[in-house]
Design a protein around this motif. Sequence first.
Motif, PDB file in Angstrom:
ATOM      1  N   ALA A  82      90.735  89.625  -3.523  1.00 38.49           N
ATOM      2  CA  ALA A  82      89.431  90.232  -3.265  1.00 38.49           C
ATOM      3  C   ALA A  82      89.213  90.424  -1.770  1.00 38.49           C
ATOM      4  O   ALA A  82      89.817  89.755  -0.936  1.00 38.49           O
ATOM      5  CB  ALA A  82      88.317  89.363  -3.850  1.00 38.49           C
ATOM      6  N   ARG A  83      88.312  91.343  -1.443  1.00 37.15           N
ATOM      7  CA  ARG A  83      87.857  91.538  -0.080  1.00 37.15           C
ATOM      8  C   ARG A  83      86.525  90.838   0.111  1.00 37.15           C
ATOM      9  O   ARG A  83      85.655  90.900  -0.748  1.00 37.15           O
ATOM     10  CB  ARG A  83      87.659  93.023   0.210  1.00 37.15           C
ATOM     11  CG  ARG A  83      87.102  93.320   1.617  1.00 37.15           C
ATOM     12  CD  ARG A  83      86.259  94.595   1.638  1.00 37.15           C
ATOM     13  NE  ARG A  83      84.967  94.399   1.000  1.00 37.15           N
ATOM     14  CZ  ARG A  83      84.094  95.389   0.783  1.00 37.15           C
ATOM     15  NH1 ARG A  83      84.389  96.622   1.102  1.00 37.15           N
ATOM     16  NH2 ARG A  83      82.927  95.120   0.202  1.00 37.15           N
ATOM     17  N   LEU A  84      86.366  90.166   1.246  1.00 40.80           N
ATOM     18  CA  LEU A  84      85.104  89.524   1.580  1.00 40.80           C
ATOM     19  C   LEU A  84      84.646  90.037   2.935  1.00 40.80           C
ATOM     20  O   LEU A  84      85.270  89.775   3.963  1.00 40.80           O
ATOM     21  CB  LEU A  84      85.261  87.999   1.632  1.00 40.80           C
ATOM     22  CG  LEU A  84      84.040  87.220   2.119  1.00 40.80           C
ATOM     23  CD1 LEU A  84      82.862  87.419   1.175  1.00 40.80           C
ATOM     24  CD2 LEU A  84      84.367  85.734   2.264  1.00 40.80           C
ATOM     25  N   LYS A  85      83.571  90.804   2.927  1.00 41.65           N
ATOM     26  CA  LYS A  85      82.966  91.270   4.174  1.00 41.65           C
ATOM     27  C   LYS A  85      81.661  90.491   4.356  1.00 41.65           C
ATOM     28  O   LYS A  85      80.776  90.541   3.493  1.00 41.65           O
ATOM     29  CB  LYS A  85      82.701  92.769   4.135  1.00 41.65           C
ATOM     30  CG  LYS A  85      82.243  93.330   5.479  1.00 41.65           C
ATOM     31  CD  LYS A  85      82.118  94.852   5.455  1.00 41.65           C
ATOM     32  CE  LYS A  85      83.480  95.502   5.505  1.00 41.65           C
ATOM     33  NZ  LYS A  85      83.369  96.980   5.682  1.00 41.65           N
ATOM     34  N   ILE A  86      81.570  89.771   5.462  1.00 41.88           N
ATOM     35  CA  ILE A  86      80.486  88.807   5.631  1.00 41.88           C
ATOM     36  C   ILE A  86      79.803  88.983   6.984  1.00 41.88           C
ATOM     37  O   ILE A  86      80.451  89.254   7.991  1.00 41.88           O
ATOM     38  CB  ILE A  86      81.040  87.362   5.473  1.00 41.88           C
ATOM     39  CG1 ILE A  86      79.923  86.314   5.536  1.00 41.88           C
ATOM     40  CG2 ILE A  86      82.128  87.064   6.497  1.00 41.88           C
ATOM     41  CD1 ILE A  86      80.395  84.926   5.114  1.00 41.88           C
ATOM     42  N   TYR A  87      78.476  88.874   6.983  1.00 43.30           N
ATOM     43  CA  TYR A  87      77.705  88.838   8.219  1.00 43.30           C
ATOM     44  C   TYR A  87      77.225  87.409   8.417  1.00 43.30           C
ATOM     45  O   TYR A  87      76.646  86.804   7.506  1.00 43.30           O
ATOM     46  CB  TYR A  87      76.497  89.774   8.170  1.00 43.30           C
ATOM     47  CG  TYR A  87      75.630  89.637   9.394  1.00 43.30           C
ATOM     48  CD1 TYR A  87      75.982  90.261  10.590  1.00 43.30           C
ATOM     49  CD2 TYR A  87      74.476  88.858   9.376  1.00 43.30           C
ATOM     50  CE1 TYR A  87      75.209  90.110  11.728  1.00 43.30           C
ATOM     51  CE2 TYR A  87      73.706  88.702  10.517  1.00 43.30           C
ATOM     52  CZ  TYR A  87      74.071  89.328  11.682  1.00 43.30           C
ATOM     53  OH  TYR A  87      73.309  89.171  12.818  1.00 43.30           O
ATOM     54  N   SER A  88      77.460  86.849   9.603  1.00 41.01           N
ATOM     55  CA  SER A  88      77.097  85.455   9.855  1.00 41.01           C
ATOM     56  C   SER A  88      76.246  85.333  11.104  1.00 41.01           C
ATOM     57  O   SER A  88      76.382  86.118  12.055  1.00 41.01           O
ATOM     58  CB  SER A  88      78.358  84.595  10.018  1.00 41.01           C
ATOM     59  OG  SER A  88      79.115  85.038  11.137  1.00 41.01           O
ATOM     60  N   SER A  89      75.363  84.346  11.106  1.00 41.46           N
ATOM     61  CA  SER A  89      74.551  84.049  12.287  1.00 41.46           C
ATOM     62  C   SER A  89      74.055  82.613  12.220  1.00 41.46           C
ATOM     63  O   SER A  89      73.494  82.188  11.211  1.00 41.46           O
ATOM     64  CB  SER A  89      73.343  84.985  12.389  1.00 41.46           C
ATOM     65  OG  SER A  89      72.532  84.615  13.497  1.00 41.46           O
ATOM     66  N   PRO A  90      74.242  81.837  13.308  1.00 38.66           N
ATOM     67  CA  PRO A  90      73.733  80.468  13.337  1.00 38.66           C
ATOM     68  C   PRO A  90      72.274  80.380  13.784  1.00 38.66           C
ATOM     69  O   PRO A  90      71.700  79.295  13.818  1.00 38.66           O
ATOM     70  CB  PRO A  90      74.635  79.793  14.378  1.00 38.66           C
ATOM     71  CG  PRO A  90      74.927  80.893  15.351  1.00 38.66           C
ATOM     72  CD  PRO A  90      75.018  82.151  14.517  1.00 38.66           C
ATOM     73  N   TYR A  91      71.664  81.508  14.110  1.00 36.33           N
ATOM     74  CA  TYR A  91      70.336  81.498  14.736  1.00 36.33           C
ATOM     75  C   TYR A  91      69.208  81.431  13.718  1.00 36.33           C
ATOM     76  O   TYR A  91      69.327  81.897  12.578  1.00 36.33           O
ATOM     77  CB  TYR A  91      70.173  82.731  15.620  1.00 36.33           C
ATOM     78  CG  TYR A  91      71.043  82.683  16.853  1.00 36.33           C
ATOM     79  CD1 TYR A  91      70.583  82.114  18.037  1.00 36.33           C
ATOM     80  CD2 TYR A  91      72.340  83.184  16.825  1.00 36.33           C
ATOM     81  CE1 TYR A  91      71.392  82.046  19.150  1.00 36.33           C
ATOM     82  CE2 TYR A  91      73.159  83.118  17.949  1.00 36.33           C
ATOM     83  CZ  TYR A  91      72.675  82.544  19.100  1.00 36.33           C
ATOM     84  OH  TYR A  91      73.485  82.475  20.208  1.00 36.33           O
ATOM     85  N   GLN A  92      68.079  80.867  14.151  1.00 39.68           N
ATOM     86  CA  GLN A  92      66.869  80.806  13.346  1.00 39.68           C
ATOM     87  C   GLN A  92      65.660  80.783  14.282  1.00 39.68           C
ATOM     88  O   GLN A  92      65.796  80.513  15.475  1.00 39.68           O
ATOM     89  CB  GLN A  92      66.861  79.560  12.441  1.00 39.68           C
ATOM     90  CG  GLN A  92      66.662  78.231  13.145  1.00 39.68           C
ATOM     91  CD  GLN A  92      67.892  77.739  13.843  1.00 39.68           C
ATOM     92  OE1 GLN A  92      68.944  77.608  13.243  1.00 39.68           O
ATOM     93  NE2 GLN A  92      67.786  77.470  15.135  1.00 39.68           N
TER      94      GLN A  92
END
Length: 346
Positions: free
Chosen positions: A156-166
């Motif tokens: 499978a392909r996994l395209k992910i957006y990540s961010s540690p901010y809040q």
Amino acid sequence: MAAPPKPQGTIKTRILIISDTHSAPLQASTEAASDGDNARAFQSPLPAADVLLHCGDLTMMGHLDEYRGALDMISAVNAPLKLVIAGNHDISLDGQFYHGNSKGVGMSNGKRMHKYDFDEDMPDQAMEMWKGELANKAGVTYLEEGLHEFELGNGARLKIYSSPYQPEFCNWAFAYDHHEDRFNPPNLPPTPLPPNSKPYKNIAVTPVPELPAARSIDVFMTHGPPLRRLDRTATGLDVGCPHLLRAAERARPRLYCFGHIHEGWGAERVCWGGEEKDGVVKEVEKVQVDDAEAVKNHAALADVSAEGGSPLKAGEETLMVNASIMDLGYSPSHAPWLVELDLPKA
């Protein structure tokens, strides 16, 4: 009744999600109670998965020995790909915060919070730990804020957006002012904000790009939650980010996982396109959990695959998961989430 047909060009994928482990080790299964108040689902071994996602707050204070413990815990998980982001407690992974001046104290945040263990080089050592040999041995990939793409071992392909901010919270790391939007392009109209908010300001540091109609991002992975989605505190406040909610609605990923608000643990199936409250969510269905089964299986299960009989409608629905392991009293009382869904073929 026959199961719905499997979406063309997809592969069923198992995703194990944890967050806010705060240096907690996996409990040995022989020590875990089978019933009663001491029953725990965060115990070894965690279920095998195609990918593990850790949504931040690996530690209590971002010390190197805490990171080593977190890596030891993660390395024991049976998943060929392990993706990790930081959280507000992982202060030494935010070098700008660590070296920045603490408000009204006259010293750096690192010195204020690490006191006698303060080390000017701590951020560099911490980053080397999560991007160097130790992380490689543990099978861990540390994600900075932005878009990432992976080909999983199952094809499978996994395209992910990540961010540690809040949004800013008690002067901890990876924070932005509540009125600032770092997730949406500046050409959009201002995000509707809750009452009594500061005037809108778009900083667009690493904004989620304009997305095609096909909704090509599979997973959102942030430390903090979006507004009104598993973000309610024990005091009854909804403290999630409205800008994150808008970005999620634009991208409409299959899965959106986060933590930060310990008491918000849970999962829900969100149908987009509503006009109520925030103007983007049409309908919400809470995922029901059998606590005894979660303890027995070492995880709570959410099956939104075609084989599960109720497949997620890609582009219309998102499974949202708050995977905080710690409860409000910093006890590892919550179960990891095991999500089964259909991802596009690589």
